[in-house]
Each structure stands twice: as C-alpha cells, then as structure tokens.
Design an enzyme around this catalytic site. Structure first.
Site, PDB file in Angstrom:
ATOM      1  N   GLN A 195       8.847  39.857   6.780  1.00  0.00           N
ATOM      2  CA  GLN A 195      10.070  39.958   7.573  1.00  0.00           C
ATOM      3  C   GLN A 195       9.999  41.098   8.581  1.00  0.00           C
ATOM      4  O   GLN A 195       9.782  42.241   8.194  1.00  0.00           O
ATOM      5  CB  GLN A 195      11.253  40.200   6.629  1.00  0.00           C
ATOM      6  CG  GLN A 195      12.582  40.309   7.333  1.00  0.00           C
ATOM      7  CD  GLN A 195      13.655  40.872   6.415  1.00  0.00           C
ATOM      8  OE1 GLN A 195      13.673  42.047   6.100  1.00  0.00           O
ATOM      9  NE2 GLN A 195      14.545  40.008   5.966  1.00  0.00           N
ATOM     10  N   GLY A 196      10.145  40.816   9.861  1.00  0.00           N
ATOM     11  CA  GLY A 196      10.112  41.852  10.890  1.00  0.00           C
ATOM     12  C   GLY A 196      11.493  42.120  11.455  1.00  0.00           C
ATOM     13  O   GLY A 196      11.840  41.588  12.514  1.00  0.00           O
ATOM     14  N   TYR A 197      12.274  42.916  10.765  1.00  0.00           N
ATOM     15  CA  TYR A 197      13.624  43.258  11.235  1.00  0.00           C
ATOM     16  C   TYR A 197      13.686  44.719  11.681  1.00  0.00           C
ATOM     17  O   TYR A 197      13.927  45.023  12.833  1.00  0.00           O
ATOM     18  CB  TYR A 197      14.659  43.038  10.134  1.00  0.00           C
ATOM     19  CG  TYR A 197      15.066  41.612   9.907  1.00  0.00           C
ATOM     20  CD1 TYR A 197      14.410  40.559  10.525  1.00  0.00           C
ATOM     21  CD2 TYR A 197      16.118  41.308   9.055  1.00  0.00           C
ATOM     22  CE1 TYR A 197      14.791  39.247  10.306  1.00  0.00           C
ATOM     23  CE2 TYR A 197      16.511  40.002   8.822  1.00  0.00           C
ATOM     24  CZ  TYR A 197      15.842  38.978   9.448  1.00  0.00           C
ATOM     25  OH  TYR A 197      16.228  37.688   9.219  1.00  0.00           O
ATOM     26  N   SER A 198      13.494  45.637  10.692  1.00  0.00           N
ATOM     27  CA  SER A 198      13.717  47.063  10.969  1.00  0.00           C
ATOM     28  C   SER A 198      12.718  47.592  11.985  1.00  0.00           C
ATOM     29  O   SER A 198      11.589  47.108  12.088  1.00  0.00           O
ATOM     30  CB  SER A 198      13.567  47.869   9.682  1.00  0.00           C
ATOM     31  OG  SER A 198      14.558  47.522   8.770  1.00  0.00           O
ATOM     32  N   SER A 207       7.518  44.502   4.293  1.00  0.00           N
ATOM     33  CA  SER A 207       6.870  44.411   2.983  1.00  0.00           C
ATOM     34  C   SER A 207       5.716  43.430   3.011  1.00  0.00           C
ATOM     35  O   SER A 207       5.859  42.315   3.514  1.00  0.00           O
ATOM     36  CB  SER A 207       7.879  43.978   1.920  1.00  0.00           C
ATOM     37  OG  SER A 207       8.807  45.013   1.721  1.00  0.00           O
ATOM     38  N   GLU A 243      19.675  36.561   1.081  1.00  0.00           N
ATOM     39  CA  GLU A 243      18.927  37.690   0.565  1.00  0.00           C
ATOM     40  C   GLU A 243      19.772  38.478  -0.433  1.00  0.00           C
ATOM     41  O   GLU A 243      19.297  38.885  -1.481  1.00  0.00           O
ATOM     42  CB  GLU A 243      18.494  38.597   1.723  1.00  0.00           C
ATOM     43  CG  GLU A 243      17.633  39.752   1.275  1.00  0.00           C
ATOM     44  CD  GLU A 243      17.128  40.604   2.449  1.00  0.00           C
ATOM     45  OE1 GLU A 243      15.993  41.049   2.390  1.00  0.00           O
ATOM     46  OE2 GLU A 243      17.884  40.810   3.419  1.00  0.00           O
ATOM     47  N   SER A 261      21.739  49.251   3.460  1.00  0.00           N
ATOM     48  CA  SER A 261      21.941  50.288   2.445  1.00  0.00           C
ATOM     49  C   SER A 261      23.306  50.111   1.772  1.00  0.00           C
ATOM     50  O   SER A 261      24.181  49.415   2.286  1.00  0.00           O
ATOM     51  CB  SER A 261      21.880  51.668   3.098  1.00  0.00           C
ATOM     52  OG  SER A 261      23.041  51.861   3.890  1.00  0.00           O
ATOM     53  N   GLU A 265      25.628  52.098   1.632  1.00  0.00           N
ATOM     54  CA  GLU A 265      26.703  52.608   2.495  1.00  0.00           C
ATOM     55  C   GLU A 265      27.082  51.569   3.551  1.00  0.00           C
ATOM     56  O   GLU A 265      28.263  51.390   3.858  1.00  0.00           O
ATOM     57  CB  GLU A 265      26.263  53.923   3.166  1.00  0.00           C
ATOM     58  CG  GLU A 265      26.196  55.102   2.194  1.00  0.00           C
ATOM     59  CD  GLU A 265      25.097  54.970   1.138  1.00  0.00           C
ATOM     60  OE1 GLU A 265      24.043  54.363   1.434  1.00  0.00           O
ATOM     61  OE2 GLU A 265      25.291  55.455   0.014  1.00  0.00           O
TER      62      GLU A 265
END
Lengths: 382, 384
Positions: free
Chosen positions: A123-126, A158, A241, A365, A367
């Site tokens: 997965q290429g998100y961040s 990952s 997810e 996260s 938060e």
C-alpha cells in the site's frame, strides 16, 4: 466449487480446525510479526488449492463468500491454532476495491492473480510529509499522452520488498481542494524508475520500506475508478481496513501467551495478577462483541460508517494493554530479546510488545480516529 | 428451520420496536426526570400508580410464561424496558421485583404459589422482592446464615437480610434460608409476626431494606423451593438481576452522555463552544466508546443468557456483562460531571442524578471487580 455456507457451522469449524492442524507449517505458529512472503508461499498455495484464500470475496471471483457465522468460526480457528497473517493486502484491501471500482478488464487482469499469489500487493499511501494529514500528499501523477508519469516518495509501505504491485494515491490536480485532486493507481513494482529501500523498525525487522518514484511511466489502465476519485476510494478501503484491524485475532495471540506464561509462573494464585488479567481478558471478550456487530453489518451489505473508528481504537489499545502486561509478567525474561523459556513455556515477550506498538499509529492514529468520531459521529462543533 | 428462525427474528424485531416505543412514550421523549426528582428521598420511594401502569403495559409479565398470565418473552425484551426506564431514572423496582423475585418464584417448585401469585405479580397487585444478601460484598454467597427450623406444618425463620432493593413498598419477601443444612426459599408476607423492616437511604434517593426475622412462622405451603431447586432458582434470579441491572446501567450511561454532549455543543468559553476543543472532544469520544462497548456486550449477553447451556456459563456471561456496564456507566457519569464544570456539581443540574444512579447500580449485585474475579473463576482453567 464447494459451497461452504451449505455446511453446518460445526462441520465447517471442524473442517477448518483439521485443515490447520494437518497443513499449517508448525514453525509459523504464533510468530508475532508480519510473515514474509517466502515463508508463507507454501501455505498460500495450500489455501489456494482448498479455495480458502479469500473468505470475504464473493464466489464468482473465487472467494468463499462466507457468511458471518462461518467467517467468525474461521477466524477463531485460525487464532486458536496461531495461523499468521499472510501478505494479504490484495485480499483484504485492493481486491474488494477493484471489484467495486475497477473496470471489467482490471478485474480479469488482477483478481485471479491476486488469489493465486502471482500478484502480491503493498500500500502506497503515507509520505514523509503526509502522515495523519494524508490528503496533503505530494506524489504526483501527470498525464502525458497515453501514460501517467509518477514522481514522489512513499513511506511506511509494509513488505514492499515482497510485493509485485503497489496500489497508491497520487495527486492528479493541484488546483482544487486537497482531497479532490487525488487518484488511485495500481502499479507494477518492476516498472523502471521505482526504488525500494527497507527501514529497520524498533523490533529490528525490516518490515516497512520507502518507495521512490522517479519518472515512472504507467499506462492509463493503471488508474482505478475515475480521475480525482482516489480519496473516496481510499476511504471506502479504510473502512475495510478498520474492520480487519479491529478483529480480536491479534490481541488474542498475545493473550494466549500471557495465559501460558502466567500458568507456568503460578500467577493465577496471585489475586493482584488475576484482577489485571481479568480486566484485559474482558476488554478482549467485549471487543469480540463490538467486532461481531460490525461484521454482521458488513455481511448484510450495509456500508460501514465512521463508527468503525471506535473498533480500531478499542482493538489496538486493548492489544497494547495485553502486551504491556505480558512484558511485565515476563519479569527479567520480559526484557530479553528472542524466544524465552519460562518453565517449559516459550514466549517472545519483546516481539509481542513491539508488534503492538505501531498499532495505534498506522491505519489512522488513535488520535485521528478520535477526531473522526468527534466530528462525524458525535457531531461536535469544529 | 432457517425460515422459521428468520420469521421469528422479524417478529422479534417488530415487537421489540413496539416495546421501545411504549417505553419512550412512558418516560417522555427527552427522558423526563421530573418524576424521579420528586420521588427521591420520599419514604414511598416510587409511585405505585406508575407501577400499575407498567403492569397494564405488560412489562411486569415479560419474564412470566403465558400460562401464568405473562407475556412469555425474554431478557432482551426486559432489557429494552429497563434501559429505557433508566434513561429517565425511574425509581420503580423493575429489577428487584419483575426480574429477580419473579424469576425466583417461577423457578421454584411450588405450583400452587406460582398459580396464585404469578398472575397477581404480572398485574402489579403483589410486589415481592428477593431478600437473600446478608453481608456486604457477598452478593452471591452460596449458603445463607438465616436459619429455618422445621416444626409442625412449617418453619420458624430467624436471621437478618440486608441491602434489599425495592423493600420500601414490597408486600412480600422471598427469603433465602438454610433448612436442615439445605438451601430453601420462603414466601414471607411483610406483615408476618416476627418480621421487622428498616429502611436506609441510598445515594440515588432510593432505599435499601434490612429485614430482621425473629422466629417468624412460615407455613409449609409458603416454601417456594428447597434444596438444589432453591439454589438454582436463586442463582438464576441473581444472574438475571445482574443482567437487567446492566441494561439500566446502559440506559443511564447513554442518557448521561447525550446530556453531556449537548452541553459541549452549547456551552461557550473563549468565544467558542467548548465541544470544539480537541481535549474535550477526545474525552467525549472515549466515553462514547465505553457506552457503545457496553451496549454491544449487553445485546450479545441478553440474547445468550436464556440459552446458556449450564449455570456456570450463564453466571460467567452475567458477570462479564455486569463488570463492563458498571465500569462504563461509572466512567461516563463521573466524567460527565467534569465536562459540565462547576454547574455539574450542583443539585439542580440533572447530570449528578445520573452519577448517583450509576453508583447505586454499580455497587448493587456485585461490583465490577467482583464480577471480573467470578468470571475468571468460572470461565477458564486459569481460575482453578
């Protein structure tokens, strides 16, 4: 193809249990980390041959189309036997997205290979400057003739070094509100211009990577869904997810270790321990009740709303409480890396502890999840 | 088979919706607590007219088989009523009487007592409560100290029962005792000679009763159950009581959270509603998660309890539920005071009444810690 739903729940559970006991590699039970592809390849093949790779997929695409009760039974039996999670993002995430948003050609091209293990997904998100504020991502995809040209950098990807393909979000319009200029792409990692660099984590594993894109040219068919629709697609995927992350399965691994160590140390005779154990045990039992409600909702075909964020918060925070206690009952052995022997019981305390640490960070996260709940569920003012 | 189940669950859904609507109509749409305020601290404790209306609506007969004039429904339905009434802090002894005393009587061995009293109980004409506890913290003690000495035609009961909820207007006590070293349950009318009742106040304006029996004579016909059957009926009554009290805890938590979130949306400081501050938003979210978690466990356990395969798994389920709901409701109501600031510490502000009800429900029928210990002892090899 077998209709597993036609079996009784008890027969299905027995079938699952026998299958795991006879076929799952003993060395990979309760490994407390993400399994690598080379370790899981053989197991993947066995699952594939049995038709059990994709319990959540409909049968027309080779999934099991499993109903809720049997899904829970399957997960419970996996957990009971300590079956590790394979590199399954293709099954849990991109597969359902391609089914929902992809073209017929994309479905035919990617779904069978995803099932067979020919295609392994990451997965290429961040990005370095787009973590919690994911929508500010800067990796760009610019259309040049019959191609998109991708430039930028992804991080915390990952198992990218095990993967054959990446699904990613890239900016395709800079003139609009940040969420409205993002598109969803699937890219073969062999494409020239892609560099993958592993990052060592606190546990000492090279589980996640940086992925660099330098003038990476992909065909127009790499776009999934409409141009600039990527944010909505990713959001649809995030609720899948969060349901998957919210499963009681991983905290249960840790709890079983805790129970085994506590028995070996005679801790169930200590009322102080019993009180703390009971609290985490029930946090986990009650998580299963919460999870079950969302699973039922998903199985009825209802969209999962922003409420799903609470499942992730509770699951991940419970998991951490279990591993905090696990390290503590390990005493001196709890701070020694590697598998320790506690009166004949084997436990890798630190690995279990480290494995749970990023859980309240990745996938949004805790938060951020609380922000989502405050805004969209509790409707508190902005 | 599947079709029958499906139609049963559709029917369940329909009558549960009707039930929930009738509770909302009863309490007033915004869960009106004016009645609860008026009744708190009064010697009557609750409103007998309201109790009769609850009977007319069928609620007192939810757990009573239709052969005895009840509705023959289950704990999920009783949970709907209890949860809804608790939102309005209704002081009526639904759990103490319509759940616990009713379950004990229905689980007893005396067909004559059931035939005579269950229909009266359903009609709200007789209000019995269970008197089983003797020592603080020992709500599920297996063996009572209260002695029943056999004599011609009956028994003489001597001993003390404490912490009896709903005692203020009860006309009958189902008293647990030891008769010939074996447990027994007796139907003891309030006006029996040798029976004395004292009332003590509770945090929420209701009362606990202390029942002192001194050679109180109870005829053989008033034996509800003996031996194993008495122990089983009592254990079931306590588990069901803890479960429906948990539904009340959920109702209290849910309404207290609604009130607090409204306050966060409307109270302005620093030129903004305080609910726009992230520190308070996150506290609100954490309370919401506790409320939802308790609700998920409540739904699951109320469905499962009636079909538990044995007494140990039933008790483990009830303990799991009471532990979660007690903690959740206490946390939500305590923190609700904090979210309100100084106004929350005034008697005029409703939120404090929710804290007080949560305190009482959490402390009655076993605290969270006690239930967690019992759960561990019952549910796994680890406890042994």
């Amino acid at each position: 193809m077998t209709d597993w739903n036609a079996m009784s729940d008890e027969d299905f559970r027995r079938e699952a249990r026998e299958f795991f006991e006879s076929e799952y590699p003993p060395a990979l039970r309760y490994i407390l980390r993400r399994a690598r592809w080379h370790e899981m390849k053989e197991w993947w093949r066995k699952l594939y041959e049995k038709g059990w790779i994709a319990p959540n997929w409909p049968r027309e695409w080779g999934g099991m189309g499993l109903e809720a009760g049997k899904m829970v039974a399957l997960l419970e039996e996996m957990e009971r036997h300590g079956v590790a999670r394979a590199p399954d993002q293709g099954i849990t995430q991109v597969g359902p997205i391609i089914m929902q948003f992809g073209t017929e050609e994309q479905k035919r091209r990617y779904l069978p290979g995803t099932l067979s293990g020919e295609f392994i997904w990451c997965q290429g998100y961040s990005e370095p400057n787009a973590g919690s504020d994911l929508a500010s991502l800067q990796t760009s995809a610019i259309r040049v003739d019959d191609e998109f040209v991708i430039n930028g950098q992804k991080i915390w990807t990952s198992l990218a070094d095990d993967a054959t393909h990446i699904y990613l979000l890239a900016r395709t319009d800079r003139q609009v509100k940040k969420q409205a200029g993002i598109s969803f792409f699937i890219v073969n990692l062999q494409t020239p211009g892609i560099t993958i660099r592993p990052i060592r984590n606190l546990a000492g594993h090279e589980e996640f990577c940086q992925v660099f894109f330098d003038e990476v040219r992909v065909p127009l068919s790499a776009l999934v869904g409409q141009l600039n629709e990527g944010w909505n697609i990713a959001k649809a995927l995030l609720s899948f997810e969060r349901l998957n992350i919210g499963s009681p399965r991983r905290p249960q691994y840790a709890l079983h270790r805790l129970e085994a160590v506590a028995r070996a140390r005679g801790l169930f005779a200590d009322p102080g321990f019993v009180d703390r154990y009971a609290a985490v045990k029930l946090d986990l039992e009650d998580l299963a009740a919460l999870y079950g409600g969302f699973v039922e909702q998903a199985k009825r075909g209802e969209a999962l709303g922003p409420e799903i964020s609470m499942l992730k918060i509770w699951a991940m925070e419970t998991w951490q409480r279990v591993t905090d206690l696990l390290v503590e009952v390990g005493e001196e052995q709890g701070v020694m890396p590697g598998v320790q022997d506690v009166a004949g019981v084997k436990a890798d305390f630190l690995n279990a502890f480290y494995y749970a640490r990023p859980a309240t960070i990745y996938g949004g996260s805790s938060e951020i999840q609380r922000n989502i709940l405050a805004k969209y569920v509790l409707r508190l003012p902005g | 088979m599947t079709e029958r189940l499906a139609s049963r669950s559709a029917a369940d859904g329909a009558h549960r919706t009707l039930l929930a609507d009738s509770v909302t109509a009863f309490t007033g749409r915004g869960a009106d607590i004016a009645r609860a305020r008026r009744l708190r601290g009064s010697s009557e404790e609750y409103d007998r007219a309201a109790w009769r209306r609850m009977a007319e609506l069928g609620w007192l007969g939810i757990l009573v088989p239709d052969t005895h004039g009840g509705l023959g429904l289950g704990l999920p339905e009783m949970g709907i009523v209890a949860r809804g009434l608790a939102r309005a802090l209704a002081p009526e002894p639904l759990v103490a009487s319509a759940v616990m005393a009713t379950t004990a009587l229905a689980g007893g061995g005396s067909e004559a007592l059931k035939r005579e009293h269950l229909p009266r109980l359903v009609a709200g004409e007789t209000v019995p409560v269970l008197a089983w506890q003797e020592t603080a913290g020992a709500w599920d003690a297996a063996s009572p100290a209260l002695q029943a000495r056999p004599l011609e035609g009956g028994y003489r009961l001597t001993g003390v029962k404490r912490f009896i909820a709903g005692a203020a207007q009860a006309d009958v006590f189902l008293v647990s005792a030891l008769a010939d070293a074996s447990p027994a349950l007796f139907w003891v009318a309030r006006d029996t000679a040798g029976v004395r009742l004292e009332l003590e106040p509770l945090a929420d304006g209701r009362q606990f009763g202390t029942l002192t029996l001194t050679d109180a004579l109870v005829s053989r016909e008033r034996v509800v159950a003996r031996g194993r059957q008495a122990a089983d009926a009592l254990a079931r009554a306590l588990d069901y009581g803890a479960a429906v009290a948990s539904a009340e805890l959920c109702g209290v938590a849910e309404r207290a959270l609604e009130i607090s979130l409204d306050y966060l949306r409307t109270r302005v400081q620093f030129g903004k509603p305080i609910g726009s501050f992230q520190a308070l938003q996150h506290r609100g979210v954490d309370l919401y998660i506790q409320k939802e978690l308790a609700g998920a466990v409540l739904d699951q356990v109320l469905e499962a309890l009636g079909e538990a395969p044995d007494a140990a798994s039933r008790a483990a389920l009830a303990s799991r539920l009471k532990a979660r709901c007690s903690d959740a409701a206490l946390r939500v109501t305590r923190e609700s005071i904090q979210l309100h600031g100084a106004i929350g510490f005034t008697d005029d502000c409703d939120i404090g009444l929710y804290l007080k009800r949560a305190l009482v429900l959490a402390g009655w029928l076993g605290s969270a810690t006690q239930h967690r210990r019992r759960y561990v002892a019952l549910s796994s090899e680890n406890g042994k």
